[in-house]
Motif scaffolding. Structure first.
Motif, PDB file in Angstrom:
ATOM      1  N   TYR A   4       0.969  -1.171  -0.087  1.00  0.00           N
ATOM      2  CA  TYR A   4      -0.185   0.005  -0.020  1.00  0.00           C
ATOM      3  C   TYR A   4       0.877   1.502   0.092  1.00  0.00           C
ATOM      4  O   TYR A   4       1.027   2.019   0.944  1.00  0.00           O
ATOM      5  N   HIS A   7       0.226   5.447   1.437  1.00  0.00           N
ATOM      6  CA  HIS A   7      -0.547   5.454   2.381  1.00  0.00           C
ATOM      7  C   HIS A   7      -0.049   5.258   3.709  1.00  0.00           C
ATOM      8  O   HIS A   7       0.921   4.408   3.895  1.00  0.00           O
ATOM      9  N   ARG A   8      -0.299   5.826   4.909  1.00  0.00           N
ATOM     10  CA  ARG A   8       0.343   6.065   5.873  1.00  0.00           C
ATOM     11  C   ARG A   8      -0.621   5.865   7.131  1.00  0.00           C
ATOM     12  O   ARG A   8      -1.505   6.460   7.108  1.00  0.00           O
ATOM     13  N   GLU A  10      -0.550   7.069   9.947  1.00  0.00           N
ATOM     14  CA  GLU A  10      -0.634   8.295  10.721  1.00  0.00           C
ATOM     15  C   GLU A  10      -1.659   9.006   9.949  1.00  0.00           C
ATOM     16  O   GLU A  10      -2.403   9.981  10.651  1.00  0.00           O
ATOM     17  N   ASP A  11      -2.265   8.766   8.761  1.00  0.00           N
ATOM     18  CA  ASP A  11      -3.130   9.743   7.970  1.00  0.00           C
ATOM     19  C   ASP A  11      -4.779   9.353   8.883  1.00  0.00           C
ATOM     20  O   ASP A  11      -5.490  10.008   8.289  1.00  0.00           O
ATOM     21  N   HIS A  12      -4.458   8.361   9.727  1.00  0.00           N
ATOM     22  CA  HIS A  12      -5.930   7.866   9.943  1.00  0.00           C
ATOM     23  C   HIS A  12      -6.053   7.941  11.691  1.00  0.00           C
ATOM     24  O   HIS A  12      -6.896   7.485  12.316  1.00  0.00           O
ATOM     25  N   GLU A  13      -5.028   8.509  11.863  1.00  0.00           N
ATOM     26  CA  GLU A  13      -4.769   8.684  13.479  1.00  0.00           C
ATOM     27  C   GLU A  13      -6.209   9.346  14.023  1.00  0.00           C
ATOM     28  O   GLU A  13      -6.719   8.809  15.005  1.00  0.00           O
ATOM     29  N   ASP A  14      -6.664  10.260  13.635  1.00  0.00           N
ATOM     30  CA  ASP A  14      -8.132  10.860  14.276  1.00  0.00           C
ATOM     31  C   ASP A  14      -9.116   9.645  14.069  1.00  0.00           C
ATOM     32  O   ASP A  14      -9.966   9.680  15.152  1.00  0.00           O
TER      33      ASP A  14
END
Length: 79
Positions: A4, A7-8, A10-14
């Motif tokens: 992937y 994509h990180r 961290e981008d989905h932390e919230d």
């Protein structure tokens, strides 16, 4: 193996901290189940989905090892 790129995590932390973890904690409380049992069930289910999508077991194990977080830094619901 599925990759992937671009994509990180961290981008989905919230989403993870503000939506997913509270759902897990709330479900655990409502079902009178320890939070870690519900979290583990979610982990196993998602790992199964990821493996079915081609992610190797070795990648999952390495990700778990790399994700170790000191307990004092973990979100309140995980402590």
């Amino acid at each position: 193996m599925t990759t992937y790129t671009g994509h990180r995590v961290e981008d989905h932390e919230d989403f993870i901290l503000e939506q997913l973890l509270p759902l897990i904690v709330d479900h655990a409380g409502a079902s009178d189940t320890p939070t870690e049992v519900v979290a583990f069930a979610v982990l196993l289910t998602l790992a199964t989905v990821l493996q079915a999508r081609g992610l190797g077991r070795d990648v999952l194990v390495r990700a778990i090892d790399a994700a170790r977080l000191p307990t004092h830094e973990a979100p309140e619901g995980v402590q």
